[in-house]
Design a protein around this motif. Structure first.
Motif, PDB file in Angstrom:
ATOM      1  N   ALA A  61      41.682  44.076  31.907  1.00 41.80           N
ATOM      2  CA  ALA A  61      42.592  44.350  33.205  1.00 41.80           C
ATOM      3  C   ALA A  61      42.646  42.876  33.582  1.00 41.80           C
ATOM      4  O   ALA A  61      41.715  42.070  33.546  1.00 41.80           O
ATOM      5  N   GLU A 112      44.835  40.353  36.863  1.00 47.70           N
ATOM      6  CA  GLU A 112      46.008  40.343  38.041  1.00 47.70           C
ATOM      7  C   GLU A 112      46.827  39.141  37.758  1.00 47.70           C
ATOM      8  O   GLU A 112      46.090  38.067  37.821  1.00 47.70           O
ATOM      9  N   ASP A 120      39.554  40.489  34.712  1.00 53.18           N
ATOM     10  CA  ASP A 120      38.447  41.239  34.810  1.00 53.18           C
ATOM     11  C   ASP A 120      37.165  40.976  33.442  1.00 53.18           C
ATOM     12  O   ASP A 120      37.795  41.426  32.510  1.00 53.18           O
ATOM     13  N   LEU A 136      45.759  45.136  40.526  1.00 55.15           N
ATOM     14  CA  LEU A 136      46.166  45.503  39.230  1.00 55.15           C
ATOM     15  C   LEU A 136      47.560  45.912  38.983  1.00 55.15           C
ATOM     16  O   LEU A 136      48.421  45.403  38.260  1.00 55.15           O
TER      17      LEU A 136
END
Length: 430
Positions: free
Chosen positions: A101, A103, A113, A244
DNA sequence: TCTGGGGTCCTAGGACCC
DNA sequence: TCTGGGGTCCTAGGACCC
């Protein structure tokens, strides 16, 4: 911080991103001082390491440094945002394939992540990510790893500044974080700008560590909730989660400074129509409709007060819309309200607000609005407009008032995409 | 002569309500 | 007549980010 069971964030940041983009397509720029300029070739928005070493500051007005630029044969590029956007997507796509994951934080940064890689494997994993991005895009990146986003930012800074780290730095425990914080001025912390830095310095808070150790109530009182969060994050308490999904935009703005001032209303109308058209296109790209419209037009802030003017006005759209025609028409009406004769306007802009998803439109017909800018006919017209312009180039189909104008042409030539010397710029700028 | 563009969040203060 | 606390909504402006 017990090892292994606190979440870890990695911040990937492209080095001198716009300069690196130019170098991807022009390797002759490697090893040379390079700067990228803002619109109107006004100020520096990116600098290579060599350019930084010459003392060229971020945001510095280019005209103030022409001697240095000439003397050291600095390569000067006007910004080419479509190119940078394209390379950014490639970097982000590469990263997305390597972690569970992420951003996308800005055009050149992403938080990853990296939970589940294990503390010992993290450094090796980060180095692998760095090599992969370099290989697939040509863009060099630095990576900072820490238990909070704010500390990851700090770690990233260490990775960039200290050659020993080779582009990857982890602040994995309290001792490492405190050691780093003692070395960094408080003004370099993410979320502490110039005003807060000045205030903190006046009160004896000089380093990042000083801020981390300051009384929490004092920080909360003077730096408010945002400052309190920064302090907590510096002390290893994560307050800013990975986001996210990109939140829907709350406002959409298109504005430009003019190369030379505009004094006549017709000139401003052309500019405002053009910005309104661009805003409407961005709005449809977001899949939204706008309920508020703001238009502003102003003189240079460097003018003395009697010659300075800032006109701005916000109106509600009769019906929330994504229709170029309705938005341009409304923008022209607002401009008519704020325009004052006798000023030399240097900048104007259009802002759309109260943006809602298009699916939320309730197509209840209004008795009082003659043309239904939220309706099906408008929607189909806009789809056709976007399809033609996407295929044949923006501006192929346009509103009559959005005309290619004399001042805009001059702007285009003021900002050539590839300019390799200051003399080239002067040559077309008599 | 010449100083970017596009965003977000937070606070303070006023108006208004119960 | 005087007095209180607790809300909401709105706007302008400050501060910050890349």
């Amino acid at each position: 911080m017990p090892p292994g069971d606190t979440p870890m964030f990695a911040l990937v940041d492209c080095n001198n991103f716009y300069v690196s983009c130019e170098r991807v397509f022009n390797p002759a720029l490697n090893g040379r001082p390079v700067v990228v300029l803002s619109n109107n070739d006004g100020c520096f928005i990116a600098r290579s390491e060599e350019a930084k070493a010459l003392g060229l500051p971020m945001g510095g007005a280019a005209f103030k440094f022409r001697d240095i630029l000439r003397k050291h044969r600095v390569a000067i590029h006007s910004a080419n945002f479509p190119l940078y956007g394209d390379l950014s997507s490639r970097v982000m796509n590469t990263l997305a394939g390597l972690v569970p994951a992420m951003e996308v934080y800005s055009i050149d940064e992403a938080f990853l992540d990296v939970d589940g890689f294990g503390r010992l494997g993290l450094m090796e994993h980060a180095r692998m990510i760095r090599r992969a991005v370099r290989r697939s895009t040509g863009i060099p990146v630095s990576i900072g790893i820490a238990p909070t986003k704010t500390l990851a930012k700090l770690a990233n800074r260490m990775a960039k500044k200290s050659h020993g780290f080779e582009g990857v730095c982890m602040l994995g425990d309290t001792a490492a974080a405190r050691q780093a914080m003692a070395m960094v001025e408080v003004g370099n912390v993410w979320g502490i700008g110039r005003r807060h830095q000045a205030f903190l310095n006046r009160n004896g808070v000089m380093t990042t560590l000083d801020l981390a150790d300051a009384p929490a109530s004092w920080v909360r009182k003077h730096l408010h909730i945002t400052g309190a969060r920064v302090q907590a994050e510096l002390n290893g308490r994560s307050c800013l989660p990975l986001e996210l999904v990109r939140p829907r935009k709350q406002s959409i703005c298109t504005s430009r400074s003019f190369g030379t001032g505009i004094t006549d209303k017709a000139g401003l109308e052309e500019a405002v129509s053009h910005y309104a058209t661009k805003c409407a296109l961005k709005l449809r790209g977001e899949g939204g409709i706008a309920g508020l419209l703001t238009v502003f037009a102003c003189t240079s802030p460097f003018e003395e007060p009697p010659d300075r003017y800032w006109g701005t006005r916000t109106v509600a759209m009769p019906v929330p819309t994504q229709d170029t025609l309705a938005i341009v028409r409304a923008a022209e009406a607002v401009l008519g309200d704020i325009f004052r004769q006798g000023f030399r306007y240097k900048k104007a802009g259009v802002i759309l607000g109260e943006i809602a998803p298009r699916a939320d439109i309730c197509p209840a017909p209004s008795l009082f609005v003659q043309e239904d800018a939220s309706g099906e006919a408008s929607s189909r017209l806009m789809q056709a407009l976007d399809a033609v312009n996407s295929r044949y180039g923006q501006g192929t189909l346009r509103v009559a008032s959005d005309a290619p104008s004399a001042w805009k042409q001059r702007q285009e030539r003021l900002s050539p995409h590839y300019t390799t010397s200051w003399d080239d710029i002067i040559a077309i700028h008599p």
